[in-house]
Design a protein around this motif. Structure first.
Motif, PDB file in Angstrom:
ATOM      1  N   CYS A 341       6.823  36.104  22.303  1.00 58.41           N
ATOM      2  CA  CYS A 341       7.141  35.830  23.910  1.00 58.41           C
ATOM      3  C   CYS A 341       8.476  36.391  24.248  1.00 58.41           C
ATOM      4  O   CYS A 341       8.476  37.353  25.289  1.00 58.41           O
ATOM      5  CB  CYS A 341       7.145  34.330  24.163  1.00 58.41           C
ATOM      6  SG  CYS A 341       5.667  33.607  24.407  1.00 58.41           S
ATOM      7  N   ARG A 342       9.405  36.218  23.307  1.00 61.37           N
ATOM      8  CA  ARG A 342      10.866  36.907  23.517  1.00 61.37           C
ATOM      9  C   ARG A 342      10.549  38.296  23.566  1.00 61.37           C
ATOM     10  O   ARG A 342      11.404  39.117  24.324  1.00 61.37           O
ATOM     11  CB  ARG A 342      11.822  36.496  22.351  1.00 61.37           C
ATOM     12  CG  ARG A 342      12.326  35.168  22.446  1.00 61.37           C
ATOM     13  CD  ARG A 342      13.214  34.875  21.402  1.00 61.37           C
ATOM     14  NE  ARG A 342      13.716  33.697  21.306  1.00 61.37           N
ATOM     15  CZ  ARG A 342      14.098  33.145  20.252  1.00 61.37           C
ATOM     16  NH1 ARG A 342      14.397  33.728  19.032  1.00 61.37           N
ATOM     17  NH2 ARG A 342      14.975  31.934  20.250  1.00 61.37           N
ATOM     18  N   ARG A 343       9.890  39.051  22.554  1.00 63.22           N
ATOM     19  CA  ARG A 343       9.631  40.345  22.525  1.00 63.22           C
ATOM     20  C   ARG A 343       9.167  41.147  23.961  1.00 63.22           C
ATOM     21  O   ARG A 343       9.552  42.004  24.472  1.00 63.22           O
ATOM     22  CB  ARG A 343       9.077  40.803  21.211  1.00 63.22           C
ATOM     23  CG  ARG A 343       8.796  42.526  21.197  1.00 63.22           C
ATOM     24  CD  ARG A 343       7.824  42.677  19.956  1.00 63.22           C
ATOM     25  NE  ARG A 343       8.472  41.852  18.832  1.00 63.22           N
ATOM     26  CZ  ARG A 343       7.626  41.139  18.075  1.00 63.22           C
ATOM     27  NH1 ARG A 343       6.406  40.896  18.053  1.00 63.22           N
ATOM     28  NH2 ARG A 343       8.122  40.759  16.792  1.00 63.22           N
ATOM     29  N   LEU A 350       8.337  38.950  31.530  1.00 58.51           N
ATOM     30  CA  LEU A 350       7.377  37.745  31.278  1.00 58.51           C
ATOM     31  C   LEU A 350       7.431  36.682  32.223  1.00 58.51           C
ATOM     32  O   LEU A 350       8.499  36.271  32.856  1.00 58.51           O
ATOM     33  CB  LEU A 350       7.485  36.894  29.781  1.00 58.51           C
ATOM     34  CG  LEU A 350       6.683  35.899  29.376  1.00 58.51           C
ATOM     35  CD1 LEU A 350       5.193  36.528  29.266  1.00 58.51           C
ATOM     36  CD2 LEU A 350       7.251  35.216  27.938  1.00 58.51           C
ATOM     37  N   SER A 351       6.424  36.337  33.023  1.00 57.24           N
ATOM     38  CA  SER A 351       6.201  35.428  34.198  1.00 57.24           C
ATOM     39  C   SER A 351       5.272  34.454  33.629  1.00 57.24           C
ATOM     40  O   SER A 351       5.417  33.443  34.653  1.00 57.24           O
ATOM     41  CB  SER A 351       5.529  36.387  35.323  1.00 57.24           C
ATOM     42  OG  SER A 351       6.706  37.361  35.573  1.00 57.24           O
ATOM     43  N   LEU A 352       4.433  34.306  32.973  1.00 57.76           N
ATOM     44  CA  LEU A 352       3.493  33.256  32.585  1.00 57.76           C
ATOM     45  C   LEU A 352       3.042  33.328  31.221  1.00 57.76           C
ATOM     46  O   LEU A 352       2.711  34.493  30.607  1.00 57.76           O
ATOM     47  CB  LEU A 352       2.314  33.354  33.402  1.00 57.76           C
ATOM     48  CG  LEU A 352       1.008  32.064  33.509  1.00 57.76           C
ATOM     49  CD1 LEU A 352       1.824  30.828  33.539  1.00 57.76           C
ATOM     50  CD2 LEU A 352       0.127  32.410  34.201  1.00 57.76           C
ATOM     51  N   VAL A 353       2.867  32.169  30.647  1.00 51.51           N
ATOM     52  CA  VAL A 353       2.308  32.013  29.266  1.00 51.51           C
ATOM     53  C   VAL A 353       1.092  30.942  29.363  1.00 51.51           C
ATOM     54  O   VAL A 353       1.371  29.770  29.703  1.00 51.51           O
ATOM     55  CB  VAL A 353       3.479  31.543  28.098  1.00 51.51           C
ATOM     56  CG1 VAL A 353       2.801  31.285  26.728  1.00 51.51           C
ATOM     57  CG2 VAL A 353       4.551  32.607  28.092  1.00 51.51           C
ATOM     58  N   VAL A 354      -0.014  31.389  28.584  1.00 57.12           N
ATOM     59  CA  VAL A 354      -1.106  30.552  28.646  1.00 57.12           C
ATOM     60  C   VAL A 354      -1.519  30.478  27.080  1.00 57.12           C
ATOM     61  O   VAL A 354      -1.580  31.388  26.218  1.00 57.12           O
ATOM     62  CB  VAL A 354      -2.345  30.966  29.472  1.00 57.12           C
ATOM     63  CG1 VAL A 354      -3.585  30.166  29.215  1.00 57.12           C
ATOM     64  CG2 VAL A 354      -1.803  31.360  30.828  1.00 57.12           C
ATOM     65  N   VAL A 355      -1.598  29.146  26.452  1.00 60.83           N
ATOM     66  CA  VAL A 355      -2.042  28.784  25.278  1.00 60.83           C
ATOM     67  C   VAL A 355      -3.354  27.931  25.372  1.00 60.83           C
ATOM     68  O   VAL A 355      -3.485  26.994  25.726  1.00 60.83           O
ATOM     69  CB  VAL A 355      -0.928  27.793  24.646  1.00 60.83           C
ATOM     70  CG1 VAL A 355      -1.010  27.726  23.125  1.00 60.83           C
ATOM     71  CG2 VAL A 355       0.460  28.544  24.740  1.00 60.83           C
ATOM     72  N   LEU A 390      12.957  30.963  28.380  1.00 67.47           N
ATOM     73  CA  LEU A 390      12.678  32.160  28.820  1.00 67.47           C
ATOM     74  C   LEU A 390      12.419  31.986  30.506  1.00 67.47           C
ATOM     75  O   LEU A 390      12.093  33.105  31.178  1.00 67.47           O
ATOM     76  CB  LEU A 390      11.106  32.614  28.289  1.00 67.47           C
ATOM     77  CG  LEU A 390      11.169  32.903  26.793  1.00 67.47           C
ATOM     78  CD1 LEU A 390       9.738  33.350  26.355  1.00 67.47           C
ATOM     79  CD2 LEU A 390      12.283  33.948  26.484  1.00 67.47           C
ATOM     80  N   ASP A 391      12.486  30.818  30.857  1.00 65.15           N
ATOM     81  CA  ASP A 391      12.440  30.406  32.467  1.00 65.15           C
ATOM     82  C   ASP A 391      11.015  31.023  33.018  1.00 65.15           C
ATOM     83  O   ASP A 391      10.986  31.586  34.085  1.00 65.15           O
ATOM     84  CB  ASP A 391      13.552  31.205  33.109  1.00 65.15           C
ATOM     85  CG  ASP A 391      13.793  30.548  34.389  1.00 65.15           C
ATOM     86  OD1 ASP A 391      13.350  29.388  34.554  1.00 65.15           O
ATOM     87  OD2 ASP A 391      14.327  31.228  35.383  1.00 65.15           O
TER      88      ASP A 391
END
Length: 508
Positions: A341-343, A350-355, A390-391
């Motif tokens: 995610c950092r990379r 990065l605006s959204l993360v889905v797991v 990462l906000d």
């Protein structure tokens, strides 16, 4: 012919070994003068303690005696309610009873501290120096562990896992609560709140966060907000992955549209999907099926005509431009997820993360939780930490326990979350996807269970009537929302394309 002995040369390996040896022989960073001066300042005037208590802990001291004295002083000041009155006289009993202090010289050492005191004005600066030395010692320890592990001290970790473990250690050090924090002036907090309200006012539909592509959900929540952890849970076959994919796709399309409206070459952010259950090809096929309106079953069978294929090409051309990234690493660790995610945030934004989904994740490399509940707790806390660091909003899918199936009303509740304690606590929002049509379909009457054809026909007609009421309908139950109201959001669901949408008069 005489023998010629070549000039001896030191090999690079020998040089490197000597450099490493000299590095290991260095004295770890410490500032005894600052430690002694700070302790003397606190014993002289307890207000010096107030200037360092928010970030300095006994473990930050390099000298064990100084750390012990700071702990004794801290304990007495806190016991007095921070009212002061702690000095060499009132602490005499504690000092005389301390074996650690006695080994260092007893009250003579304490007198040395008072002589070392320069003044309380610089007390906070002394504390910062002590803390900085501690950070440097921690970095040396992490670096030593990296070297030792690379030489084989941890044979249970392969190369990539060692990298993840090292990054995890650095992340924990970087987010140490002692480094930053404290009160924020209310005017600054008020300014941030007004900026958020202004964004909501300027955006259509009162959406200040990232859009989910679901009209009624965005109205109730204001969109997807940075630093929020959202849990999307449901039983198997309810459509969790389909709904999460819908949200991710809509967010990516909104980012692309925003970039086009502003004349940017590429979007400011992107959407990351960690698909632990499905492969990237399966997920891409599902999105293609939804957008091209061709069932996934027909795609898998190859049952598509020329018109369908042309539509595929047209839709695929549009989709490949979207800032959507899929990682289908199975059983990914929290450390590896944070690193990727950092990379991605560094390279594409990065605006959204889905797991999809959190029960398939592993905790950070190097941790060994005692129970499954503790393991899930570490994962949810880690996902919340990623959201804050990462906000960005993080949507994590979760399975529900089987106790749902034992109830007549199968609408999920918070207590149905598998290993629910930490999930419910850490999440900013908890949502359940529920489709009554799925359960009603399983209760279709069978003629063999009725004594007469007439009774069977009546039961079948009643079942068909109920099916017509719930056909293509789903519910998104917003059971918890830290920043707004809860409630049930009706959705439209097309099983053929595994597609969710807004429920309106057109679909009905």
């Amino acid at each position: 012919m005489s023998d010629q002995n070549p000039t001896p040369q030191t090999s690079p390996t020998t040089d490197q070994g000597g450099e490493l040896q000299s590095l290991l022989q260095r004295v770890p960073p410490a500032n005894m003068q600052a430690e002694q001066a700070l302790l003397g300042a606190i014993l002289t005037n307890n207000k010096a303690y107030e200037s360092v208590s928010d970030f300095l802990h006994p473990s930050h001291f390099a000298d064990a005696v100084n750390a012990h004295l700071y702990e004794l002083i801290t304990r007495r000041i806190e016991r007095n309610g921070g009212k002061g009155g702690v000095d060499i006289i009132t602490m005499r009993g504690d000092f005389e009873a301390s074996a650690t202090l006695a080994a260092a010289g007893g009250t003579e050492y304490v007198a040395k501290l008072l002589n070392a005191m320069v003044g309380i004005v610089n007390a906070r600066d002394y504390g910062k120096v002590i803390h900085d030395c501690w950070v440097r010692r921690q970095l040396i320890g992490i670096g030593t562990d990296i070297v030792n592990n690379a030489f084989g001290a941890r044979p249970d970790l392969d190369g990539p896992e060692q990298i993840s473990a090292s990054e995890e250690a650095l992340f924990n050090l970087a987010t140490d609560k002692g480094q930053e924090g404290g009160f924020l002036v209310f005017s600054q907090a008020l300014k941030s709140a007004l900026e958020i309200a202004d964004q909501a006012y300027r955006h259509t539909g009162d959406i200040v966060g990232l859009t989910s592509g679901l009209r009624d959900f965005d109205k109730k929540t204001g969109g997807l907000h940075p630093s929020d952890l959202l849990i999307l849970a449901g039983r198997p076959a309810m459509g969790k992955t389909a709904l999460a994919t819908k949200i991710a796709f809509s967010a990516a399309r909104a980012l692309m549209q925003e970039a086009q409206d502003e004349g940017l070459e590429r979007p400011r952010g992107s959407v990351a999907i960690f698909s632990l259950e499905m492969s990237s090809e399966q997920l891409a096929t599902r999105i293609l099926s939804e957008q091209a309106e061709v069932s996934g079953e027909r795609i898998r069978r190859g049952d598509i005509g020329s018109k369908d294929f042309d539509r595929f090409v047209r839709v695929a051309t549009e989709l490949q431009r979207l800032p959507l990234h899929i990682d289908d690493t199975p059983a990914i660790s929290l450390s590896a997820m944070r690193t990727r995610c950092r990379r991605l945030a560094r390279t594409h934004g990065l605006s959204l993360v889905v797991v999809d989904y959190l029960q398939l994740m592993r905790p950070a490399i190097g941790t060994r939780p005692d129970s499954r509940v503790l393991e899930i707790s570490m994962i949810t806390q880690g996902l919340k930490a990623i959201a804050k660091e990462l906000d960005v909003p993080v949507i994590a899918l979760s399975q529900l326990s089987r106790q749902v199936e034992s109830r007549d009303d199968k609408r999920p509740m918070l207590s149905d979350l598998r290993e629910s304690g930490s999930i419910e606590q850490d999440a900013d929002a908890v949502m359940f996807v529920y489709r009554e049509e799925y359960y009603l379909q399983q209760r279709k009457p069978k003629d063999s269970t009725y004594s007469s054809p007439e009774k069977y026909q009546l039961a079948l007609e009643e079942w068909q009537r109920k099916m017509s009421l719930v056909h293509n309908k789903a519910e998104l139950i917003l059971e918890k929302q830290r920043h707004g109201p809860t409630g049930t959001i009706p959705l439209y669901f097309e099983g053929e394309f595994t597609r969710f949408g807004d429920l309106d008069s057109f679909h009905e």
